[in-house]
Scaffold this motif. Structure first.
Motif, short mmCIF file in Angstrom:
data_model
loop_
_atom_site.label_atom_id
_atom_site.label_comp_id
_atom_site.label_asym_id
_atom_site.label_seq_id
_atom_site.Cartn_x
_atom_site.Cartn_y
_atom_site.Cartn_z
N PHE A 121 0.86 -1.19 0.00
CA PHE A 121 0.00 0.00 0.00
C PHE A 121 0.89 1.24 0.00
O PHE A 121 1.81 1.35 0.82
CB PHE A 121 -0.89 0.01 1.24
N ASP A 122 0.63 2.15 -0.91
CA ASP A 122 1.36 3.43 -0.94
C ASP A 122 0.62 4.44 -0.07
O ASP A 122 -0.19 5.23 -0.56
CB ASP A 122 1.50 3.93 -2.37
N ILE A 123 0.89 4.39 1.21
CA ILE A 123 0.16 5.23 2.17
C ILE A 123 0.64 6.67 2.11
O ILE A 123 1.66 6.98 1.49
CB ILE A 123 0.32 4.68 3.61
N ASP A 124 -0.13 7.55 2.77
CA ASP A 124 0.30 8.95 2.84
C ASP A 124 0.46 9.37 4.30
O ASP A 124 0.68 8.55 5.19
CB ASP A 124 -0.63 9.87 2.04
N TRP A 125 0.32 10.66 4.57
CA TRP A 125 0.78 11.23 5.84
C TRP A 125 0.06 10.69 7.06
O TRP A 125 0.69 10.44 8.09
CB TRP A 125 0.63 12.76 5.77
N MET B 119 -7.38 4.75 5.62
CA MET B 119 -5.97 5.00 5.31
C MET B 119 -5.47 4.10 4.19
O MET B 119 -4.37 4.31 3.68
CB MET B 119 -5.11 4.76 6.56
N LEU B 120 -6.26 3.09 3.82
CA LEU B 120 -5.84 2.09 2.84
C LEU B 120 -6.85 1.99 1.70
O LEU B 120 -7.06 0.91 1.14
CB LEU B 120 -5.69 0.72 3.51
N ASP B 121 -7.46 3.10 1.36
CA ASP B 121 -8.49 3.05 0.32
C ASP B 121 -7.85 2.94 -1.07
O ASP B 121 -6.64 2.80 -1.20
CB ASP B 121 -9.42 4.26 0.41
N GLY C 258 -3.60 2.37 -2.83
CA GLY C 258 -3.41 0.95 -3.06
C GLY C 258 -2.09 0.62 -3.71
O GLY C 258 -1.26 1.49 -4.01
N ASP C 259 -1.90 -0.66 -3.93
CA ASP C 259 -0.70 -1.15 -4.61
C ASP C 259 -0.68 -0.61 -6.04
O ASP C 259 -1.69 -0.69 -6.75
CB ASP C 259 -0.73 -2.69 -4.63
N PRO C 260 0.43 -0.04 -6.48
CA PRO C 260 0.47 0.53 -7.85
C PRO C 260 0.24 -0.51 -8.94
O PRO C 260 -0.03 -0.16 -10.08
CB PRO C 260 1.88 1.13 -7.94
N ARG C 261 0.33 -1.79 -8.60
CA ARG C 261 0.07 -2.84 -9.59
C ARG C 261 -1.41 -3.15 -9.74
O ARG C 261 -1.82 -3.84 -10.68
CB ARG C 261 0.82 -4.12 -9.20
N ASP C 262 -2.24 -2.65 -8.81
CA ASP C 262 -3.66 -3.00 -8.83
C ASP C 262 -4.32 -2.66 -10.16
O ASP C 262 -5.08 -3.44 -10.72
CB ASP C 262 -4.40 -2.29 -7.71
N ILE C 263 -4.04 -1.46 -10.66
CA ILE C 263 -4.69 -1.00 -11.88
C ILE C 263 -4.29 -1.87 -13.06
O ILE C 263 -4.99 -1.94 -14.07
CB ILE C 263 -4.34 0.48 -12.14
N ASN C 264 -3.16 -2.56 -12.95
CA ASN C 264 -2.68 -3.39 -14.04
C ASN C 264 -3.22 -4.81 -13.99
O ASN C 264 -3.01 -5.58 -14.94
CB ASN C 264 -1.15 -3.45 -14.01
N CYS C 265 -3.87 -5.17 -12.93
CA CYS C 265 -4.31 -6.56 -12.77
C CYS C 265 -5.77 -6.66 -12.39
O CYS C 265 -6.17 -7.59 -11.71
CB CYS C 265 -3.45 -7.24 -11.69
N CYS C 266 -6.56 -5.70 -12.84
CA CYS C 266 -7.96 -5.66 -12.42
C CYS C 266 -8.91 -6.31 -13.42
O CYS C 266 -10.08 -6.51 -13.13
CB CYS C 266 -8.39 -4.23 -12.14
#
Length: 437
Positions: free
Chosen positions: A125-129, A145-147, A151-159
């Motif tokens: 997960f690419d979280i923020d502040w 915090m994990l919406d 998410g994982d930057p790979r999610d959009i590539n494997c949906c």
């Protein structure tokens, strides 16, 4: 000492604050601490990281391996792996915080394989502040915090449904080393990370490419896990570090001169590149199965010209043609060599401008996606005075080879290119040739 079941290898450089959060998360693992060891690899930090590591010695089996000079991410990870005692290696970045169940999931995956090799790609997960503040306090992250925005930057590539099938054919494209495990025997057998890759980017992709092919492209070798979760801490990365990937891609594509690595030069997302590898692997097989790609039907006049020209010839059996001095081939039926690569023609940057008099592609071009055919022609006419797109007569009905792309006739392609190049089509006995200059 009792042999640990996992060796967690953490490369680090001059980032005590982030490393501290990562190490603290390993003290909260649900897996008992005596079942894993932690090896921090200090890549010549100006201020040694050993004191930051030693403060966890009362809660973790932990050691710091320090290089006095910075040698790069590959050499740093290899140094840690060389000290590992477990049969399973877990690579975790020093800015990546482990979920309490992370190591348990990695261990369960390998234990379930009964000694068979395997690679588990964990989720990040690419979280923020807000998430960072919670982790620094040692608190669990909440659902907001994990919406999807974090998410994982790979999610959009494997949906999409086809992505799972695509993943099985090129899992190494998603092989990021921030949260991944593999058996030590495989890591050793392939020689670890390539230490010639010093700068940021693709050293992990290249490693897992070798792992995949070392095991013959086994479809069950890699798994993506939603459960083996970790959280990536935001940090500053200078532009020059990101640009280093361009240097690395030139290196790794020269090292692996195959169509599957070549697909990285096709425009598109990671998901689209996964699809390219699967489609083009199937396209090469379909071209061969349908008796296409053979230069036997090339007219005598063209053969005589090729023998006198510096030619890049693409097809099956083109390495047996008489070609002029300085020629090169992409012949998928001949062994790879310095002058024969197993490419399709998307990756031509390793040739000089004007290096060839002509490029001749026998039928394989007909299986390229439209944007990749454009790429091939554009790049090809920088490297050569002309391109000959050869179409053997009697190919399959395009509808019968779907989902593979296939050009049945030359008319549409000729019209498409005619607005931009000098195009001429000639029909011979057995083949038609579209020439672009």
């Amino acid at each position: 000492m009792v042999q640990p079941r996992l060796s967690v290898i953490i490369p680090a450089y001059d980032n005590v604050a982030l490393l501290d959060v990562t190490l603290a998360s390993l003290t909260r693992q649900n897996l008992p601490a005596d079942e894993f060891e932690v090896i921090v690899c200090d890549d010549g930090s100006p201020t040694p990281l050993t004191p930051a590591v030693d403060k966890y010695a009362d809660r973790l089996t932990i050691t710091c391996v320090r290089a006095e000079q910075n040698r790069g991410r590959s050499a740093n990870r290899n140094a840690g792996a060389a000290q590992a005692r477990a049969d399973v290696l877990v690579f975790l970045d020093s800015d990546t915080v482990a979920h309490p169940d992370l190591l348990g999931h990695h261990l369960s995956f390998h234990a379930s394989r009964s000694g068979r090799p395997g690679v588990l790609l964990g989720r990040r997960f690419d979280i923020d502040w807000v998430g960072v503040d919670a982790l620094r306090r040692g608190e669990p992250l909440t659902e907001p915090m994990l919406d999807a925005y974090r998410g994982d930057p790979r999610d959009i590539n494997c949906c999409l449904p086809q992505h799972l099938a695509d993943f099985r054919r090129a899992p190494w494209l998603l092989g990021f080393s921030h949260n991944v495990s593999l058996d030590r025997a495989t890591f050793t057998a392939v020689g670890g990370f390539d230490e010639a890759i010093v700068r940021w980017g693709l050293e992990d992709t290249e490693l897992f490419y070798r792992v995949f092919h070392h095991h013959g492209g086994a479809r069950d070798l890699f798994e993506l896990s939603d459960d083996a979760a970790a959280y990536h801490l935001p940090h500053y990365r200078p532009t020059h570090a990101l640009l280093a990937t361009l240097d690395n891609i030139n290196y790794v594509t020269r090292k692996h001169r195959r169509y599957d690595f070549e697909a990285m030069h096709s425009p598109g997302t990671l998901g689209e590149l996964l699809g390219r590898v699967r489609l083009y692997g199937d396209a090469i097989a379909a071209c061969r199965h349908n008796g296409l790609g053979r230069p036997a039907s090339l007219p005598t006049g063209i053969r005589e010209e090729l023998a006198a020209n510096r030619t890049l010839a693409i097809g099956f059996g083109v390495a047996d043609l008489a070609l002029g001095e300085g020629s090169h081939t992409f012949d998928h039926d001949a062994p790879q060599s310095d002058t024969n690569w197993h490419l399709l023609g998307l990756m031509l940057q390793h040739f000089k401008t004007g290096q060839f008099d002509r490029i001749v592609n026998v039928d394989l071009w007909r299986f390229l996606m439209p944007e990749d055919l454009n790429l091939f022609v554009t790049k090809g006419l920088l490297k050569s005075d002309q391109i000959d797109l050869v179409a053997t007569h009697g190919g399959p009905d395009p509808a019968t080879v779907l989902p593979l792309p296939f050009v049945a006739g030359l008319d549409y392609v000729a019209q498409m290119l005619d607005a931009h190049f000098k195009v001429h089509t000639t029909t011979y006995d057995g083949v038609s040739v579209l020439t672009a200059r």
